[in-house]
Write an enzyme that holds these catalytic residues in place. Structure first.
Site, PDB file in Angstrom:
ATOM      1  CB  CYS A  86      -0.971  -0.062   1.173  1.00 18.77           C
ATOM      2  SG  CYS A  86      -2.418   0.977   0.935  1.00 18.77           S
ATOM      3  CG  HIS A 201      -3.189  -3.763   3.250  1.00 19.42           C
ATOM      4  ND1 HIS A 201      -2.280  -2.954   3.895  1.00 19.42           N
ATOM      5  CD2 HIS A 201      -4.031  -2.927   2.611  1.00 19.42           C
ATOM      6  CE1 HIS A 201      -2.557  -1.684   3.655  1.00 19.42           C
ATOM      7  NE2 HIS A 201      -3.618  -1.632   2.872  1.00 19.42           N
ATOM      8  CD  GLU A 203      -0.306  -5.162   5.969  1.00 16.73           C
ATOM      9  OE1 GLU A 203       0.062  -5.711   4.912  1.00 16.73           O
ATOM     10  OE2 GLU A 203      -0.852  -4.039   5.981  1.00 16.73           O
TER      11      GLU A 203
END
Lengths: 229, 763
Positions: A86, A201, A203
């Site tokens: 991002c 993303h 994560e």
């Protein structure tokens, strides 16, 4: 050996990356402040999402000028692993560690939802264990990837396109190209494959409790890299 | 009179000065008596904001005593710490709602953005990390023909920019926007409602205080510099909107979510040093409110030198500095000699931290500028002596007319036509186009995101527990019967939270009403608050915080009474939460319910069916049975914790048919039910079976192996009927014995539900 999660003022996925690596993947991660000038002792870098320096100039442009990014450049040139998700991807482009730029989404709005990604390459450690199609969340307003024709040709020719937005079956459609990126590109690699930038993303998708675990297939590269050290 | 005109009259406190600030003649006389002298302009400005409705709760305080927790706190240890809900593991939850209606009417992006920023500051000023944002929005009609075309265009502009403002601020500041609701009604044209709710988590032994203490302790200004924005914002919020709205644009604050993000991190880090004695955010009424309230709460005084305040413009007067509502600022008191620890943390984050004064023992807030005392006031007089008013309430005629409303003249609309109108009505349509503009996942604790369940569920790190969160309100129910409507708001929000598996444990409210000096508005307010307070006691959800917004009226009229209820529910295991749909495996559907007094209008009074299909807003809603609502919530929470349910969704606006359609869409497959013997037996109209709104009805899904056992788990008072199942067909089919009441394809349902909002808001 550890992974450095870089904290810029305005980063807001730094804590998510920290916990994903430490808690879900068992990879030791620590915060490194934007004004620090050394990555000695680290084997990997995670550039997190957020709004570094408020993103009041171009996204990632201020962060690219920070002290720590000088060191990240050197670090990457040694072939060590660097991932930017991002805002981290935007920072990598502004730092010219990756080519191209990220513009306002085609529909001019911030978009938060899960998307499907088709893996386009098996180059480098980040993609080694990624299945053909994965699902990851996105959350961005400025994620429309763009690059000039020559760069695109090179990215395609050298297998440096990491991911494209697709539908659940892996097809590229205009609907699946969520933000209007050129050639549906969602993530790209550096020449050596050790630097990965992507808008989704990983994560946010490392435990089932949050609805998905496909991010583990990418971030698992840190486990492997660290186990070799 | 415009602010500039006020400033020109600095030398003379004439009636037009204090009247223009919102003070009445009698309030000014009271100030003269309290002070024993003529106030300076700065002092009168400070009184005006602290005694505004927004800060002083002049018209609401007597009624708010209905809330047990508030009453007990006022009569006992004070309000401080009353807002923390313990959830075990040494953790507590703080949550609060705040309105930003008037700023959003004038400048929708910034109005909404600063509303989010303000409520987030309320959370971390307590030492809590903000972990979730919610919002509740009301606008005038946005669909073609809903109002005059100019008004519709304005409403679309307001809606789109409010949504952008919430997203722009929340996404950047890194607090996930996890739930919300949006509804439309002609009477919100001109005065939209923008209520933001924030939730934080705190170790209970690390909760901060706002009461200053310790003579000589330094007073430290933290965060962004002070500018000339938002002056008299609190007063603005306490007045009706009028044609001169545009002139009020300078009263609207400008938000900087980047600064707020830094302020969150710096504040929480600085608190960890232990060098901070007390802290408060600078929200409404800025420096005035923070100095006065911190002094008053700690029964001390403060001596402040305004020359030291970081300023955006150097020529700011004491009046402007004390009244500015510039955003992203805090005030703290440090322990003497430890101020540098605080300053160092803030400087690391690139923020200002400046000692601007010290604590005094005398109870006076003394404010200096250029060496001259510009204000010296007794803190407690501003904080505690604001006069309160009661109005003799008057029951409006429409209330009894609604009671005697008859369905006789209402034709039964064909089921498919009615469902199509309901599902595509802007108030009931899918809000996906809106909520996907909000980052609902940052902080990676969101386990049930927007649109998937009756409430959002968070799985905070540091505990196995889950937090179910919801904000809800239905102004039509409240308008037509404020007492029952207030109860329903609580019952429904609790039921929503329980449908995901959360046991409701606490409430917060945002009370949005018209002008309280109108007897019928005061009646609406008093009745609704009574209903909410009574319901919260029975539902065991004490109201831990709240916000009152009056004067929500414009040239186009006053808004319908709109109390909004935020509920927190706790799951023992976040991982066991359920949504309103189930995409996998075989699922049998049952209706769980308690016996209702089916009311005067067979569940159609005040219903969405009457409003959206027939254009009628009348009748009374069915009253909830609150003790059984609590039993229902406890049953749902325990069943989810035992992993016996695969989905749950309550029957609410739009009735049973609407509920089933939403379950089918969320499950991404077909659904077939047969309404044999059940609570609908006494109903004489098919539209009331399909679209009646009955509190206490919940559709649950279970594994077919568990179907037989379900009724055995129900406590006394609750009953169940097997309805049918999820299917692999592509339609929703509702039968009653041999008769098909409704059969509609999945794609049609999706189209009805999902196209309306993007169609009108997408440019």
């Amino acid at each position: 050996m550890k992974v450095a999660v870089i904290r810029f003022p305005g980063s807001n996925c730094d804590q998510d990356a920290f916990h994903s690596l430490n808690d879900d993947l068992g990879v030791s991660a620590e915060y490194v402040w934007h004004q620090d000038n050394s990555l000695s002792g680290y084997e990997g870098v995670f550039l997190p999402g957020g709004f570094s320096y408020g993103d009041y100039l171009r996204c990632g442009a201020m962060a690219a000028q920070s002290t720590i990014m000088q060191e990240v450049r050197r670090f990457a040139s040694e072939g060590k692993l660097v991932i930017g998700a991002c805002n981290g991807f935007q920072v990598l482009c502004e730092t010219h560690l990756l080519p191209g730029a990220l513009l306002l989404n085609e529909q001019q709005k911030f978009i938060c939802q899960d998307v499907y990604l088709r893996r386009e390459s098996s180059h480098g450690p980040f993609l080694a264990n990624v299945p053909d199609v994965i699902s990851l969340p996105i959350a961005h307003g400025e994620g429309r990837y763009i690059a000039d024709d020559e760069t695109l040709k090179r990215l395609n020719g050298e297998g440096l396109v990491a991911f494209r937005y697709c539908d659940g079956a892996g097809n590229l459609t205009s609907d699946s190209n969520i933000n209007g990126s050129v050639e549906s590109i969602a993530g790209i690699l550096s020449q050596n494959g050790n630097v990965l930038g992507l808008m989704p993303h990983p994560e946010r998708a490392t435990k089932a409790l949050l609805g998905g675990v496909d991010g583990r297939t990418i971030l698992g590269a840190f486990q492997l890299a660290l186990s070799k050290v | 009179m415009k602010p500039k005109a006020i400033l020109k009259r600095m030398d003379a406190i004439t009636p037009d000065v204090y009247l223009s600030m919102g003070l009445t003649e009698s309030e000014f006389q009271k100030i003269l008596t309290l002070m024993g002298r003529t106030p300076t302009l700065t002092e009168i400005g400070m009184f005006a904001v602290m005694w505004s409705e927004h800060c002083g709760y002049k018209y609401s305080r007597p009624i708010l005593r209905y809330f047990k927790k508030y009453r007990d706190a006022l009569d006992g240890e004070g309000l401080e710490n009353a807002g923390i809900i313990p959830i075990g593991d040494g953790l507590g939850i703080v949550m609060k709602v705040e309105s930003h209606n008037h700023p959003s009417a004038v400048e929708p992006y910034q109005g909404a953005a600063t509303g989010v920023g303000g409520i987030i500051r309320d959370i971390f000023t307590m030492g809590a990390r903000p972990i979730a944002g919610l919002n509740s929005l009301r606008f005038g009609p946005i669909h073609e023909g809903g109002a005059e075309s100019e008004v519709v265009l304005r409403n679309r502009y307001l809606c789109e920019h409010v949504v952008a403002g919430i997203g722009g601020y929340g996404n950047c500041v890194g607090v996930p926007t996890v739930a919300g609701e949006v509804a439309f009604h002609p009477r919100y044209s001109g005065n939209p409602l923008v209520n933001a709710m924030a939730v934080g988590i705190v170790k209970i032994d690390e909760v901060t205080t706002a009461g200053a203490a310790g003579e000589g302790n330094p007073v430290i200004y933290l965060g962004s510099a002070t500018g000339k924005d938002g002056i008299h914002g609190a007063t603005f919020a306490s007045d009706a909107l009028g044609a001169e709205n545009e002139d009020k644009r300078p009263n609207v604050q400008i938000g900087d979510p980047f600064a707020e993000k830094l302020l969150i991190e710096a504040t929480l880090e600085a608190l960890k040093t232990g060098a901070i004695q007390s802290i408060q955010d600078m929200g409404a009424a800025g420096l005035t409110c923070s100095t006065v309230e911190m002094s008053s709460k700690g029964e001390v005084g403060m001596d402040v030198n305004l020359d030291l305040v970081p300023m955006r413009e150097s020529d700011m007067s004491a009046y402007e500095l004390m009244l500015s509502e510039s955003q992203e600022r805090m005030l703290c008191v440090a322990f003497k000699g430890r101020e540098q620890e605080v300053i160092s943390v803030f400087e690391k984050w690139g923020l200002k931290a400046v000692v601007i004064g010290h604590v005094t023992p005398n109870g006076l807030v003394t404010v200096r500028r250029h060496g001259k005392i510009e204000a010296q006031v007794v803190a407690s007089q501003l904080a505690d002596e604001c006069p309160t008013y009661t109005v003799i309430p008057e029951e409006p005629g429409y209330y009894r007319a609604a009671e005697s409303f008859s369905l006789d003249d209402v034709p039964v609309t064909p089921a498919e036509e009615a469902l199509s109108k309901l599902m595509s009505a802007p108030s009931l349509a899918s809000k996906e186009w809106i909520f996907r503009q909000y980052d609902s996942q940052v902080q990676t604790q969101t386990s049930l995101p927007p649109g998937q369940g009756d409430a959002a569920v968070l799985a905070p790190r540091g505990t196995d527990k889950g937090l179910a969160l919801k904000i809800d309100g239905n102004s039509r129910w409240v308008y037509l019967n404020p007492y029952v409507g207030g109860q329903l708001a609580v019952a429904e929000a609790c039921r929503n939270v329980a449908c995901t598996g959360g046991l409701p444990v606490g409430a917060t409210d945002g009370l949005n009403f018209g002008n309280p000096t109108y007897p019928h508005v005061y009646w609406q307010f008093e009745r609704a608050v009574k209903g909410i307070a009574d319901a919260c006691e029975i539902m065991q959800t004490p109201v831990v915080s709240g916000n009152v917004s009056f004067y929500n009226e414009s040239d186009l009229g006053e808004v319908p009474p709109t109390p909004l209820i935020g509920i927190l529910g706790i799951l023992n295991h976040a991982s066991r939460r359920i949504g309103m749909g189930s995409t996998l495996g075989q699922v049998d559907l049952h209706l769980v319910w308690y016996e209702n007094d089916l009311g005067l209008h067979q569940g159609l009074g005040a219903s969405s069916y009457l409003a959206e299909v027939h254009g009628i807003e009348s009748g009374w809603p069915v009253a909830p049975n609150l003790p059984l609502e609590r039993v229902l919530c406890e049953w749902l929470a325990s069943q989810v914790d035992q992993q016996r349910l695969k989905l749950a969704h309550d029957v609410s606006e739009g009735g049973l048919a609407f509920c089933l359609a939403e379950i089918a869409l969320a499950s991404e497959r077909g659904l077939e039910v047969n309404l044999q013997n059940g609570p609908w037996d006494p109903l004489t109209r098919p539209d009331s079976v399909l679209f009646g709104e009955f509190p206490g009805w919940v559709v649950v899904g279970v594994d077919p192996d568990d179907t037989a056992a379900l009724s055995g788990t129900l406590p006394p008072g609750l009953r169940s009927n097997q309805l049918g199942r999820l299917t692999s067909q592509e339609w929703l089919l509702i039968r009653q014995n041999d008769q098909i009441l409704l059969q509609t394809g999945q794609e049609t349902l999706y189209h009805w539900h999902n196209s309306c909002i993007p169609q009108v808001l997408w440019h």
